[in-house]
Motif scaffolding. Structure first.
Motif, mmCIF file in Angstrom:
data_model
loop_
_atom_site.group_PDB
_atom_site.id
_atom_site.type_symbol
_atom_site.label_atom_id
_atom_site.label_comp_id
_atom_site.label_asym_id
_atom_site.label_seq_id
_atom_site.Cartn_x
_atom_site.Cartn_y
_atom_site.Cartn_z
ATOM 1 N N SER A 35 14.376 14.632 -0.775
ATOM 2 C CA SER A 35 15.808 14.796 -1.048
ATOM 3 C C SER A 35 16.052 15.654 -2.291
ATOM 4 C CB SER A 35 16.491 13.448 -1.199
ATOM 5 O OG SER A 35 16.011 12.763 -2.324
ATOM 6 N N PHE A 36 15.103 15.697 -3.216
ATOM 7 C CA PHE A 36 15.276 16.490 -4.436
ATOM 8 C C PHE A 36 14.865 17.947 -4.281
ATOM 9 C CE2 PHE A 36 14.714 12.708 -7.576
ATOM 10 C CZ PHE A 36 15.966 12.240 -7.223
ATOM 11 N N LEU A 37 13.896 18.244 -3.432
ATOM 12 C CA LEU A 37 13.310 19.585 -3.390
ATOM 13 C C LEU A 37 14.307 20.730 -3.212
ATOM 14 C CD1 LEU A 37 9.849 19.285 -1.629
ATOM 15 C CD2 LEU A 37 10.347 19.953 -3.975
ATOM 16 N N PRO A 38 15.233 20.691 -2.264
ATOM 17 C CA PRO A 38 16.158 21.830 -2.139
ATOM 18 C C PRO A 38 16.997 22.054 -3.399
ATOM 19 C CG PRO A 38 16.296 20.415 -0.209
ATOM 20 C CD PRO A 38 15.441 19.705 -1.202
ATOM 21 N N TYR A 39 17.476 20.959 -3.993
ATOM 22 C CA TYR A 39 18.265 21.082 -5.222
ATOM 23 C C TYR A 39 17.398 21.579 -6.373
ATOM 24 C CZ TYR A 39 21.522 18.153 -2.605
ATOM 25 O OH TYR A 39 22.354 17.629 -1.653
ATOM 26 N N TYR A 40 16.167 21.094 -6.438
ATOM 27 C CA TYR A 40 15.262 21.504 -7.500
ATOM 28 C C TYR A 40 14.976 23.004 -7.426
ATOM 29 C CZ TYR A 40 11.021 21.953 -10.266
ATOM 30 O OH TYR A 40 10.094 22.371 -11.176
ATOM 31 N N TRP A 41 14.692 23.495 -6.215
ATOM 32 C CA TRP A 41 14.405 24.926 -6.066
ATOM 33 C C TRP A 41 15.589 25.777 -6.513
ATOM 34 C CZ3 TRP A 41 12.131 23.617 -0.726
ATOM 35 C CH2 TRP A 41 10.767 23.318 -0.870
ATOM 36 N N ARG A 42 16.791 25.398 -6.102
ATOM 37 C CA ARG A 42 17.973 26.165 -6.504
ATOM 38 C C ARG A 42 18.205 26.049 -8.010
ATOM 39 N NH1 ARG A 42 19.876 29.930 -5.873
ATOM 40 N NH2 ARG A 42 22.066 29.466 -5.974
ATOM 41 N N CYS A 46 18.327 29.136 -10.788
ATOM 42 C CA CYS A 46 19.374 29.335 -11.789
ATOM 43 C C CYS A 46 18.782 29.390 -13.190
ATOM 44 C CB CYS A 46 20.409 28.208 -11.703
ATOM 45 S SG CYS A 46 21.353 28.202 -10.185
ATOM 46 N N ALA A 47 17.803 28.529 -13.461
ATOM 47 C CA ALA A 47 17.145 28.542 -14.767
ATOM 48 C C ALA A 47 16.427 29.864 -14.994
ATOM 49 C CB ALA A 47 16.161 27.374 -14.875
ATOM 50 N N ARG A 48 15.795 30.376 -13.960
ATOM 51 C CA ARG A 48 15.103 31.661 -14.085
ATOM 52 C C ARG A 48 16.087 32.799 -14.370
ATOM 53 N NH1 ARG A 48 9.952 34.019 -14.352
ATOM 54 N NH2 ARG A 48 10.500 36.201 -14.478
ATOM 55 N N PHE A 51 17.149 32.558 -17.885
ATOM 56 C CA PHE A 51 16.077 33.050 -18.754
ATOM 57 C C PHE A 51 16.026 34.569 -18.747
ATOM 58 C CE2 PHE A 51 11.601 34.155 -19.554
ATOM 59 C CZ PHE A 51 11.440 33.579 -20.802
ATOM 60 N N ASP A 52 16.173 35.183 -17.567
ATOM 61 C CA ASP A 52 16.095 36.643 -17.447
ATOM 62 C C ASP A 52 17.333 37.348 -17.994
ATOM 63 O OD1 ASP A 52 13.615 36.414 -16.267
ATOM 64 O OD2 ASP A 52 14.352 36.691 -14.216
ATOM 65 N N GLU A 53 18.511 36.799 -17.704
ATOM 66 C CA GLU A 53 19.760 37.489 -18.017
ATOM 67 C C GLU A 53 20.485 36.929 -19.240
ATOM 68 O OE1 GLU A 53 22.133 37.475 -14.467
ATOM 69 O OE2 GLU A 53 20.407 38.065 -13.231
ATOM 70 N N ALA A 60 25.253 26.648 -16.200
ATOM 71 C CA ALA A 60 26.322 25.825 -15.632
ATOM 72 C C ALA A 60 26.135 25.676 -14.128
ATOM 73 C CB ALA A 60 27.676 26.448 -15.941
ATOM 74 N N ASN A 61 25.692 26.735 -13.457
ATOM 75 C CA ASN A 61 25.418 26.662 -12.026
ATOM 76 C C ASN A 61 24.241 25.720 -11.766
ATOM 77 O OD1 ASN A 61 25.648 27.202 -9.301
ATOM 78 N ND2 ASN A 61 24.612 29.166 -9.422
ATOM 79 N N MET A 62 23.260 25.741 -12.645
ATOM 80 C CA MET A 62 22.128 24.825 -12.520
ATOM 81 C C MET A 62 22.601 23.376 -12.613
ATOM 82 S SD MET A 62 18.604 24.706 -14.731
ATOM 83 C CE MET A 62 19.069 23.600 -16.020
ATOM 84 N N GLY A 63 23.604 23.124 -13.430
ATOM 85 C CA GLY A 63 24.153 21.784 -13.557
ATOM 86 C C GLY A 63 24.685 21.251 -12.240
ATOM 87 N N LYS A 64 25.179 22.152 -11.396
ATOM 88 C CA LYS A 64 25.671 21.742 -10.081
ATOM 89 C C LYS A 64 24.544 21.118 -9.264
ATOM 90 C CE LYS A 64 26.416 24.970 -6.938
ATOM 91 N NZ LYS A 64 27.021 26.028 -6.115
ATOM 92 N N TYR A 65 23.380 21.714 -9.301
ATOM 93 C CA TYR A 65 22.242 21.208 -8.530
ATOM 94 C C TYR A 65 21.631 19.968 -9.173
ATOM 95 C CZ TYR A 65 22.970 25.572 -6.188
ATOM 96 O OH TYR A 65 23.555 26.601 -5.495
#
Length: 144
Positions: A35-42, A46-48, A51-53, A60-65
């Motif tokens: 149940s966590f894997l799809p949210y974790y990947w997204r 977002c974290a990447r 980090f890049d940009e 904030a988008n990562m917070g959604k997941y």
């Protein structure tokens, strides 16, 4: 999906030991992972991007997941430990995750409610020329 994965990992498909994947520790832990894997990947995407940009919108988008993972974990825990406390936790985390996701999708992704946009109630940069497609997709969106 959880049961199928458990049957293959536990090898119970050879012995037809169906109880292994209903009460075993592997099944209980596998339910959380699946149940966590799809949210974790997204969230990691977002974290990447953050980090890049170095754009805080990606955090904030990562917070959604992350909020979706917390709500999913609370629901799984409640299904195993039914109590008033866990019901309250499920209710609160689900409401927070739903409101967060709806806000992000409607306001940030779609630009809905942006009265200053050159496209009425949509964001400025649209890929499709025909705006009615956007309005129709908002109204008929199955995620609502």
């Amino acid at each position: 999906m959880e049961s199928t994965t458990c049957y293959f990992l536990a090898g119970s498909f050879k012995t037809h030991g169906y109880e292994t994947c209903k009460s075993g520790r592997l099944y209980r832990e596998l339910a959380y992972v699946i149940s966590f894997l799809p949210y974790y990947w997204r969230a990691m995407q977002c974290a990447r991007r953050w980090f890049d940009e170095n754009d805080l919108n990606h955090l904030a988008n990562m917070g959604k997941y992350v909020s979706a993972m917390v709500a999913a974990g609370a629901r799984l825990t409640y299904s195993r430990q039914e109590s008033h406390l866990w019901f309250f936790i499920v209710l609160i985390t689900s409401v927070v995750a739903t409101v967060y996701q709806l806000y992000w999708d409607f306001v940030k992704d779609w630009g809905l409610l942006n009265s200053k946009s050159k496209n009425l109630w949509l964001r400025d940069d649209l890929i499709l020329k025909n705006k009615s497609i956007y309005y129709m997709s908002i109204v008929s969106s199955p995620s609502i």
